[in-house]
Design a protein around this motif. Structure first.
Motif, PDB file in Angstrom:
ATOM      1  N   LEU A 255       0.839  -1.201   0.000  1.00 26.35           N
ATOM      2  CA  LEU A 255       0.000   0.000   0.000  1.00 26.35           C
ATOM      3  C   LEU A 255       0.876   1.254   0.000  1.00 26.35           C
ATOM      4  CD1 LEU A 255      -3.034   0.612   0.100  1.00 26.35           C
ATOM      5  CD2 LEU A 255      -2.804   0.901   2.563  1.00 26.35           C
ATOM      6  N   THR A 256       1.978   1.189   0.738  1.00 28.42           N
ATOM      7  CA  THR A 256       2.919   2.311   0.787  1.00 28.42           C
ATOM      8  C   THR A 256       3.596   2.498  -0.566  1.00 28.42           C
ATOM      9  OG1 THR A 256       3.397   1.591   3.026  1.00 28.42           O
ATOM     10  CG2 THR A 256       4.850   3.254   2.108  1.00 28.42           C
ATOM     11  N   LEU A 257       3.878   1.370  -1.218  1.00 29.29           N
ATOM     12  CA  LEU A 257       4.625   1.433  -2.474  1.00 29.29           C
ATOM     13  C   LEU A 257       3.770   1.929  -3.641  1.00 29.29           C
ATOM     14  CD1 LEU A 257       6.824  -1.765  -2.276  1.00 29.29           C
ATOM     15  CD2 LEU A 257       7.541   0.616  -2.058  1.00 29.29           C
ATOM     16  N   LEU A 258       2.452   1.813  -3.505  1.00 25.83           N
ATOM     17  CA  LEU A 258       1.561   2.206  -4.603  1.00 25.83           C
ATOM     18  C   LEU A 258       1.758   3.671  -5.011  1.00 25.83           C
ATOM     19  CD1 LEU A 258      -0.654   0.623  -6.188  1.00 25.83           C
ATOM     20  CD2 LEU A 258      -2.309   1.845  -4.772  1.00 25.83           C
ATOM     21  N   PRO A 259       1.586   4.621  -4.084  1.00 25.48           N
ATOM     22  CA  PRO A 259       1.811   6.017  -4.494  1.00 25.48           C
ATOM     23  C   PRO A 259       3.277   6.288  -4.818  1.00 25.48           C
ATOM     24  CG  PRO A 259       1.427   5.907  -2.138  1.00 25.48           C
ATOM     25  CD  PRO A 259       1.146   4.544  -2.672  1.00 25.48           C
ATOM     26  N   THR A 260       4.186   5.507  -4.220  1.00 30.79           N
ATOM     27  CA  THR A 260       5.606   5.701  -4.516  1.00 30.79           C
ATOM     28  C   THR A 260       5.894   5.332  -5.967  1.00 30.79           C
ATOM     29  OG1 THR A 260       5.948   4.892  -2.286  1.00 30.79           O
ATOM     30  CG2 THR A 260       7.900   5.286  -3.600  1.00 30.79           C
TER      31      THR A 260
ATOM     32  N   SER B   3       3.949   5.068  12.767  1.00 32.58           N
ATOM     33  CA  SER B   3       2.929   6.011  13.199  1.00 32.58           C
ATOM     34  C   SER B   3       1.918   6.205  12.078  1.00 32.58           C
ATOM     35  CB  SER B   3       3.593   7.327  13.585  1.00 32.58           C
ATOM     36  OG  SER B   3       3.074   8.385  12.824  1.00 32.58           O
ATOM     37  N   ARG B   4       0.644   6.172  12.458  1.00 29.35           N
ATOM     38  CA  ARG B   4      -0.400   6.250  11.441  1.00 29.35           C
ATOM     39  C   ARG B   4      -0.370   7.602  10.724  1.00 29.35           C
ATOM     40  NH1 ARG B   4      -5.609   3.069  13.037  1.00 29.35           N
ATOM     41  NH2 ARG B   4      -3.885   1.661  13.401  1.00 29.35           N
ATOM     42  N   ILE B   5      -0.076   8.645  11.495  1.00 26.79           N
ATOM     43  CA  ILE B   5      -0.020   9.990  10.909  1.00 26.79           C
ATOM     44  C   ILE B   5       1.089  10.052   9.858  1.00 26.79           C
ATOM     45  CG2 ILE B   5       0.510  12.411  11.392  1.00 26.79           C
ATOM     46  CD1 ILE B   5      -2.114  11.776  12.502  1.00 26.79           C
ATOM     47  N   ALA B   6       2.254   9.484  10.216  1.00 30.40           N
ATOM     48  CA  ALA B   6       3.379   9.495   9.280  1.00 30.40           C
ATOM     49  C   ALA B   6       3.017   8.701   8.027  1.00 30.40           C
ATOM     50  CB  ALA B   6       4.622   8.909   9.934  1.00 30.40           C
ATOM     51  N   PHE B   7       2.309   7.592   8.229  1.00 28.17           N
ATOM     52  CA  PHE B   7       1.900   6.762   7.095  1.00 28.17           C
ATOM     53  C   PHE B   7       1.013   7.568   6.153  1.00 28.17           C
ATOM     54  CE2 PHE B   7      -1.123   3.931   5.041  1.00 28.17           C
ATOM     55  CZ  PHE B   7      -0.290   2.990   4.484  1.00 28.17           C
TER      56      PHE B   7
ATOM     57  N   VAL C 196      10.809   9.462  -1.264  1.00 21.08           N
ATOM     58  CA  VAL C 196      11.745   8.342  -1.203  1.00 21.08           C
ATOM     59  C   VAL C 196      12.196   8.071   0.234  1.00 21.08           C
ATOM     60  CG1 VAL C 196      13.894   7.319  -2.007  1.00 21.08           C
ATOM     61  CG2 VAL C 196      12.564   8.752  -3.532  1.00 21.08           C
ATOM     62  N   PHE C 197      12.740   9.114   0.899  1.00 22.58           N
ATOM     63  CA  PHE C 197      13.173   8.923   2.288  1.00 22.58           C
ATOM     64  C   PHE C 197      12.002   8.438   3.139  1.00 22.58           C
ATOM     65  CE2 PHE C 197      13.205  10.682   6.571  1.00 22.58           C
ATOM     66  CZ  PHE C 197      14.319  10.040   7.081  1.00 22.58           C
ATOM     67  N   ASN C 198      10.835   9.087   2.975  1.00 24.40           N
ATOM     68  CA  ASN C 198       9.691   8.731   3.811  1.00 24.40           C
ATOM     69  C   ASN C 198       9.327   7.251   3.646  1.00 24.40           C
ATOM     70  OD1 ASN C 198       8.549   8.898   1.257  1.00 24.40           O
ATOM     71  ND2 ASN C 198       7.276  10.661   1.702  1.00 24.40           N
ATOM     72  N   VAL C 199       9.444   6.753   2.426  1.00 26.13           N
ATOM     73  CA  VAL C 199       9.036   5.374   2.195  1.00 26.13           C
ATOM     74  C   VAL C 199      10.057   4.385   2.753  1.00 26.13           C
ATOM     75  CG1 VAL C 199       8.415   3.696   0.460  1.00 26.13           C
ATOM     76  CG2 VAL C 199       7.741   6.055   0.189  1.00 26.13           C
TER      77      VAL C 199
END
Ligand code: ADP
Ligand code: MG
Lengths: 251, 393
Positions: free
Chosen positions: B282-287, B358-362, B342-345
């Protein structure tokens, strides 16, 4: 129907600066007519055709294609035309049938209809033997037939063809010419560019001779003969090219 | 925006992509074969070096002066090979043995065993440590025997016990390592996997003059760009998924090997569960969407394939930096950092595997990547409408 009035395109060139490549040209192509744009290399034929196909924006002037103005409503114009670019523009890793499928869909043909229509076009252009072979394995003639098939697939009322027989052997050129004549019989409006005089003479109902971005003369063969006092198109053409104040000034 | 048009463009790009050998290599062959391959090679070397050091460290020199009872026997039983060396120091210096023992008489008349080691050599250091530990045990055994002889309990040696406990669970430690490696590899390969398709469908189309019929078709510029971005996103996602799968498989095999170290065992068992994998995807999708849009925009600017490649190389380099920074320990993803692409992911992937994100960070990371992708999409459309870029020669 194509109506072009005072159409102009200027390019900014590093060496030559601002330069009118197409310079206030005007002409009209009626339905059921093949109109030839005849001129030497660099005359501005491709640039003119690209403006009519909405790929390039005109610097000034107007052009109506199939009832729509090219700058004001390019989307509507694109739905009216079949455009054959000088380089054919076929995807090398796809087969002609696959290319046709892509462009059929882009032109809004529904899948069931598209399938029968592709078969029909494949028959018409005698492409049966290579319709399922990848484009990069095809000869120039085969590719040009496939490119023409893509241009005609959605049965557009206006055809804009940029030197469709250049680089082809005589029999293949013949197939393509036959096909263009047939399209005229079905009432299409056909704009055809070429630098080959015999081809223009053989195919076109009317001819405009273009050189250095300007149209020098427009008319049927007999009108051109009457206006210039020459019998053969070759002579007319060469006379017109010679008769250039600009040419003398060029380096 | 007509989705049928977008779908037609997408279908064409997918067909074209899966027949492009270069794209297939970077999308499939690299993640499936190269990644586990690198792992295997690194593992082979560390394991062999370790074995070699262990073998070397068991060969030690001993001078004739060593007479402390029990020392020679204890060394032999423990598996040391004893080589008589009159000059113990010289034997270590000229590397004929890993370490060497000598004995002298201390001031109080007791024997003093001297261990010669060369701390610049791994085998020597290991040998020295093993010998010291052995001699300590020998000493203790002798003390215990004496105490028993005097009728004193052995407990006087051990009045109380000490136990230290690491509150960071082993699983967390292992997860940190796994997450760092995974995040870095996935991001890097995702970009390289999407690169060839992105170039092929932009600069490549320019070079082969296939763009003109497409632009003269009823498809709008937006529809064309979107179809291409989606196809290139698929390439990025496919590469990322293959990388995750092959890396996890490689790590699992690593932990099952007969000579695996404790840490390797732990790392192999720290593999994310199904829910974590789903979250990572799910994280990689927008990335992937972001990566694809950026690469399409950059490649669109190039005249041909070569130029696009040289324009995109720095982009990939730029990806490596934040991905590496993401591997450093001690950084925690907050809302501000979650805005850095990139860093965030890379950070988020690590935290998901550890099990502490953290959900907010996600949500911030997700939304910011979608936003950057939209910006890149908008830029691509602008470029597509700029005829001087499209038709420059
Ligand atoms: N994108 C462009 N930028 C600058 N000059 C161009 C561009 N496209 C074409 N030209 C120039 O315009 C002139 C006419 O070209 P073109 O229309 O292709 O001629 P033709 O098709 O008749 O051979 C040529 O001199 C060519 O160099
Ligand atoms: Mg031309």
């Amino acid at each position: 129907m194509i109506q072009v009035s005072d159409l102009t395109k200027t390019f900014r060139d590093k060496s030559r600066g601002l330069r009118a490549v197409v310079d206030h040209i005007s002409f009209e192509v009626r339905d059921g007519e093949i109109f030839g744009l005849l001129g030497p290399n660099g005359a501005g034929k491709t640039t003119t055709l690209r403006m009519l196909a909405t790929l390039l924006k005109a610097t000034s002037g107007r052009a109506m294609v199939g009832g729509h103005e090219v700058t004001a409503d390019p989307a509507a114009v694109r739905r009216m035309i079949g455009f054959l670019s000088g380089d054919m523009g076929l995807y090398h890793r796809l087969t002609p049938r696959e290319v046709l499928k892509v462009f059929g869909r882009l032109n809004g043909l529904r899948d069931e209809f598209l399938r029968t229509r592709i078969d029909e076009v494949v028959e018409m252009l005698q492409m049966r033997d290579f319709a399922d072979t990848k484009v990069d394995q095809l000869s120039t003639g085969m590719r040009q037939r496939a490119a023409l098939a893509r241009t005609l697939l959605h049965d557009p009322p206006v055809l804009i063809l940029d030197e469709p027989t250049s680089g082809l052997d005589v029999p293949t050129a013949r197939v393509i010419e036959e096909f263009i004549l047939q399209a005229r019989r079905s009432g299409k409006c056909i704009l055809y560019s070429t630098h080959v005089m015999e081809e223009a003479e053989f195919l076109c109902d009317r001819i405009a001779v273009i050189n250095q971005g300007r149209i020098r003369i427009t008319g049927t063969m007999s009108e051109l003969k009457a206006a210039t006092g020459r019998e053969r198109l070759r002579e007319i053409f060469l006379d017109l090219l010679d008769d250039q104040p600009e040419k003398a000034a060029a380096p | 925006m007509n989705l049928r048009m977008v779908a037609a463009i997408y279908a064409k790009e997918m067909l074209d992509m899966f027949r492009d050998r270069r794209a297939l290599i970077s999308m499939i062959v690299v993640p499936v074969i190269a990644m586990p391959g690198i792992f295997a090679v690194v593992h082979y070397f560390t394991e062999n070096l370790g074995k070699k050091a262990a073998l070397e460290s068991s060969r030690i020199g001993i001078s004739g002066r060593v007479s402390e009872p029990g020392v020679r026997d204890a060394l032999k039983i423990t598996g040391f090979e004893l080589v008589p060396k009159p000059d113990a120091r010289a034997a270590v210096e000229n590397k004929s043995v890993a370490a060497a023992l000598d004995e002298e008489t201390a001031g109080d008349g007791s024997g003093r065993i001297i261990i010669f080691v060369d701390k610049t050599r791994e085998a020597s250091t290991i040998a020295g440590e093993r010998i010291s530990a052995l001699l300590e045990r020998l000493k203790l055994a002798r003390v215990k025997t004496s105490l028993r002889g005097m009728g004193v309990s052995e407990r006087v040696l051990d009045p109380f016990q000490v136990k230290s406990t690491n509150v960071a669970a082993d699983k967390k430690m292992a997860g940190f390592i796994l997450g760092s490696v995974l995040g870095y590899a996935v991001l890097l390969l995702m970009f390289t996997g999407g690169m060839y398709p992105a170039i092929d469908m932009t600069a490549g189309e320019k070079e082969r003059h296939t763009l003109e019929p497409l632009l003269a078709s009823p498809a709008s510029r937006e529809e064309i760009v979107l179809g291409k971005i989606f196809a290139s996103t698929t390439a990025c996602l496919l590469t990322a998924m293959l990388t995750i799968a092959s890396l996890l498989a490689a790590i699992q095999r690593l932990g099952m090997g007969p000579n695996s170290e404790e840490l390797e065992h732990l790392v192999s068992r720290a593999g994310p569960d199904a829910a974590a994998v789903a979250l990572i995807l799910l994280t990689l999708l927008p990335t992937a969407l972001f990566a694809a849009s950026v690469m399409i925009a950059v490649a669109l600017f190039a005249r041909g394939f070569k130029e696009a490649q040289s324009l995109l190389t720095p982009v990939i380099m730029a990806v490596v930096v934040p991905a590496v920074v993401g591997m450093l320990p001690g950084l925690e993803l907050n809302v501000g950092l979650a805005l850095i692409p990139v860093f965030n992911v890379s950070q988020l992937i690590k935290e998901i595997i550890i099990g502490e994100y953290s959900r907010i960070a996600f949500i911030t990371a997700f939304a910011s990547n979608v936003f950057y992708a939209l910006v890149a999409f908008w830029i691509s459309v602008r470029i597509f409408k700029t005829e001087s870029v499209l038709f420059r020669s």
